[in-house]
Structure formats: C-alpha cells, structure tokens
Design an enzyme around this catalytic site. Structure first.
Site, mmCIF file in Angstrom:
data_model
loop_
_atom_site.group_PDB
_atom_site.id
_atom_site.type_symbol
_atom_site.label_atom_id
_atom_site.label_comp_id
_atom_site.label_asym_id
_atom_site.label_seq_id
_atom_site.Cartn_x
_atom_site.Cartn_y
_atom_site.Cartn_z
ATOM 1 N N HIS A 233 -0.071 6.643 -3.856
ATOM 2 C CA HIS A 233 -0.529 7.215 -2.605
ATOM 3 C C HIS A 233 -0.112 6.253 -1.497
ATOM 4 O O HIS A 233 -0.061 5.028 -1.709
ATOM 5 C CB HIS A 233 -2.044 7.423 -2.611
ATOM 6 C CG HIS A 233 -2.454 8.690 -3.292
ATOM 7 N ND1 HIS A 233 -3.709 8.879 -3.836
ATOM 8 C CD2 HIS A 233 -1.774 9.851 -3.526
ATOM 9 C CE1 HIS A 233 -3.781 10.094 -4.376
ATOM 10 N NE2 HIS A 233 -2.619 10.697 -4.188
ATOM 11 N N ASP B 35 -9.156 3.294 -6.253
ATOM 12 C CA ASP B 35 -9.020 4.753 -6.296
ATOM 13 C C ASP B 35 -9.304 5.342 -7.681
ATOM 14 O O ASP B 35 -8.386 5.740 -8.413
ATOM 15 C CB ASP B 35 -7.630 5.160 -5.829
ATOM 16 C CG ASP B 35 -7.480 4.989 -4.320
ATOM 17 O OD1 ASP B 35 -8.101 4.062 -3.776
ATOM 18 O OD2 ASP B 35 -6.754 5.777 -3.695
ATOM 19 N N ASP C 206 -1.311 4.894 1.193
ATOM 20 C CA ASP C 206 -2.098 3.751 1.667
ATOM 21 C C ASP C 206 -2.077 2.586 0.687
ATOM 22 O O ASP C 206 -2.571 1.502 0.994
ATOM 23 C CB ASP C 206 -3.537 4.175 1.984
ATOM 24 C CG ASP C 206 -4.244 4.876 0.831
ATOM 25 O OD1 ASP C 206 -3.584 5.641 0.107
ATOM 26 O OD2 ASP C 206 -5.455 4.665 0.662
ATOM 27 N N HIS C 207 -1.477 2.799 -0.493
ATOM 28 C CA HIS C 207 -1.371 1.729 -1.487
ATOM 29 C C HIS C 207 0.072 1.316 -1.769
ATOM 30 O O HIS C 207 0.290 0.398 -2.556
ATOM 31 C CB HIS C 207 -2.029 2.175 -2.801
ATOM 32 C CG HIS C 207 -3.487 2.423 -2.672
ATOM 33 N ND1 HIS C 207 -4.447 1.501 -3.037
ATOM 34 C CD2 HIS C 207 -4.170 3.498 -2.194
ATOM 35 C CE1 HIS C 207 -5.649 1.996 -2.808
ATOM 36 N NE2 HIS C 207 -5.506 3.210 -2.282
ATOM 37 N N HIS D 70 -8.132 9.337 -11.281
ATOM 38 C CA HIS D 70 -7.840 9.704 -9.903
ATOM 39 C C HIS D 70 -6.992 10.971 -9.910
ATOM 40 O O HIS D 70 -6.698 11.529 -10.974
ATOM 41 C CB HIS D 70 -7.114 8.538 -9.207
ATOM 42 C CG HIS D 70 -7.100 8.635 -7.719
ATOM 43 N ND1 HIS D 70 -8.199 9.002 -6.972
ATOM 44 C CD2 HIS D 70 -6.105 8.391 -6.810
ATOM 45 C CE1 HIS D 70 -7.890 8.986 -5.700
ATOM 46 N NE2 HIS D 70 -6.624 8.635 -5.566
ATOM 47 N N HIS E 256 -11.625 -0.879 0.738
ATOM 48 C CA HIS E 256 -11.149 0.513 0.758
ATOM 49 C C HIS E 256 -12.223 1.430 1.339
ATOM 50 O O HIS E 256 -12.705 2.355 0.692
ATOM 51 C CB HIS E 256 -10.772 0.953 -0.663
ATOM 52 C CG HIS E 256 -9.910 2.187 -0.706
ATOM 53 N ND1 HIS E 256 -10.426 3.450 -0.731
ATOM 54 C CD2 HIS E 256 -8.561 2.339 -0.747
ATOM 55 C CE1 HIS E 256 -9.445 4.331 -0.787
ATOM 56 N NE2 HIS E 256 -8.301 3.678 -0.799
ATOM 57 N N HIS F 89 -1.141 2.918 -7.802
ATOM 58 C CA HIS F 89 -0.697 4.308 -7.797
ATOM 59 C C HIS F 89 0.106 4.564 -6.521
ATOM 60 O O HIS F 89 0.096 3.749 -5.593
ATOM 61 C CB HIS F 89 -1.881 5.272 -7.893
ATOM 62 C CG HIS F 89 -2.812 5.237 -6.717
ATOM 63 N ND1 HIS F 89 -3.549 4.121 -6.371
ATOM 64 C CD2 HIS F 89 -3.130 6.194 -5.800
ATOM 65 C CE1 HIS F 89 -4.287 4.388 -5.307
ATOM 66 N NE2 HIS F 89 -4.037 5.626 -4.931
#
Length: 302
Positions: free
Chosen positions: A63, A201, A65-66, A138, A259, A61
């Site tokens: 976001h 997530d 941090d990914h 999520h 994570h 996805h």
C-alpha cells in the site's frame, strides 16, 4: 547503538504533523529501513540519517503509505554509489510492485540492491540476529518482521580471576566454550539476546502474538481507537487497546504505537487506551522521534 528513528507516523492520509510511514532501526552494524512511505528520503535527511549506510529494507506490504518512498530511497542508494549490497525484503506476491517502484523513473543504477522476497518459512541470518517474517491479516498480502539476537554469555571478572583465567585465554574460552578444564558456564552469566518486532496493517490474529512474543521493543500499528473497533476489524487494522493487550500478553518491554488515523486530533488518547491493559513503557510515536532499544536484560552478576 540500538535505536529506532521514527520517520513517519500517519496512516493512509498524511497530515501537517505526520508524514507517511518510515522507521529506521540501527542495530549495531545493521541499519534497517522499514516501510518507506512517500517522503521517506527527506524525513531521513531531517532526522540526520544518510541513506547509504542502509544494509536492508523491509516492506510489510504494497500500500502506498508503506512503500511509495521506495523509489526515492533506491535511487539515492545509486546516486551515493553505496559500496555494499542492500537486501530488500517484501511479500513474494508483490514482486511486480517492487519492480515498478525500483525502476519508476530513469536513473543510473549504481547500487547493489538485492531483492529477497519473503514467504512461508522466511528466515535469514543478519549481523544483528535472525530476521523472520510471518503473514498478517490485511486486505492484501502483508508480513510482519521479527529480529532475534542469539542468546550469549557475559563474562564475570570475579569468576575468571578465581580460576586464574585472563588475557588470550578469555577469548579462547568464549570461542570454544572451554579452557583448561573450565567451561564457559562456570565463569559467565547468561546474556539473553534482544528481540524486536515490527507489525503493521493487520487485524488481530495469531501471528501478531507470535511476532510480539517476549520482544524488547514492539513497533505496532494502532490506527483506530476502541470507538471504531468494528471499522478496524472490517478494514484489517488494530485499535490502540488491542495493541496494548498484545503487548501485555506477550511480555513486551517497550510498546511503540504508530500509524494513526487522521480522524483523531488528540493522539494522547491512543496511549491512554493502550495503558488500560499494558503497564510497561508506552511510546506514542511522533515524526523524527528517536527511541532507544531498552537496555539488555542481564543474568546473575556474582
């Protein structure tokens, strides 16, 4: 070689010891990078991995941090003039984010990066097996990934000798399934294909179990401990206890927890909580750690 290299293990906020997410799976001829968060290119360097061998990138996805490391990885593929195509998988609804990251700055686009978005029914054959994706729960569109190697056969020398089969005849038997009236089942043992799943997530949902079912290695987020279960449910994340329960119910062999929220200074609590329900191998992920995929389950040997 079948091995996972952990490049980053933090959640939204990195720490002095934990980079943003990043996971490199070497599976024979496939080299798959999952969720390249900020700093992934440098983490790969520290882990001893070049960028150019990558064969595909999988983003769960968009976001940061990914995915914020995606721009650097793609530009490095171009700088190295990577000679082979690199498939890029990401949620179909996030195509605009992918395009922005891919062309975030000016560079000579010398790499053949091929966007292959995932959506309902996504399944693509790879040299490692079938790569599938399922939607997770999520705050934005998110998918988990599963890699399934086909089942095969392991030839048994004793049985081959008993039937007088050797040399090129063995190869013909493996290709066609029959040689001179002898079937492959008569001279081999089942060789179950190996399986890998990557789950990030998400709140607990049916697709988490579907992705994890019977896998040899499950890499799964465990952002919170049970003391924050209500918060985990609210923001669409898992606790370490939930990750352990999933691994137990699904028959997972090796559970890789990652994570982690920066609020917990003692990460050993995650492994202890997961172990309350899961008795198999638990790996508490650390940055730059290498984790071997468990040895293959074998059939009969006689």
């Amino acid at each position: 070689m079948r091995e996972l290299t952990v490049l980053g293990t933090a959640s939204q906020v990195p720490t002095r010891a934990r980079n943003h997410n990043g996971y490199l799976l070497r599976w024979d001829d496939e080299v798959i990078l999952f969720d390249p968060g900020e700093g992934t290119q440098r983490q790969m360097l520290l882990a001893g991995h070049a960028v150019s061998p990558l064969t595909r990138i999988c983003v769960t996805h968009f976001h940061g941090d990914h995915s914020l490391g995606l721009a650097g990885v793609i530009q490095r593929l171009a700088l190295d003039r990577t000679p082979h195509p690199v498939a890029a998988h990401f949620p179909e609804g996030g195509r605009a984010y992918f395009d922005r990251l891919r062309y975030a700055t000016s560079f000579r686009d010398n790499a053949d990066v091929r966007p292959e978005p995932v959506g309902a029914g996504f399944a693509v054959p790879t040299r490692a097996g079938l790569l599938t994706a399922l939607p997770l729960r999520h705050s934005i569109e998110t998918y988990g990934y599963r890699l399934t190697e086909p089942d095969g056969h392991r030839m048994l020398p004793g049985r081959l000798a008993a039937y007088g089969i050797g040399g090129p005849a063995v190869g013909e038997l493996q290709r066609s399934g029959r040689w001179g009236g002898v079937t492959i089942e008569q001279v081999s043992a089942p060789r179950p294909g190996q399986k890998f799943a990557f789950v990030m997530d998400t709140g607990l949902c049916d697709t988490v179990y579907a992705l994890a079912d019977g896998v040899d290695m499950l890499v799964i987020e465990s952002t919170f401990l049970a003391t924050e279960a209500a918060l985990a449910e609210q923001v669409g994340h898992l606790t370490a206890g939930q990750a352990g329960a999933v691994a137990h119910e699904c028959g997972v062999r090796t559970l890789v927890l990652t994570h982690f929220s920066q609020r917990y200074p003692d990460a050993s609590r995650f492994a202890a909580e997961a172990a309350e329900t899961f008795a198999g191998t638990i790996v508490l992920a650390e940055d730059l750690m290498r984790v071997a995929v468990p040895a293959r389950r074998e059939g009969v040997t006689s």
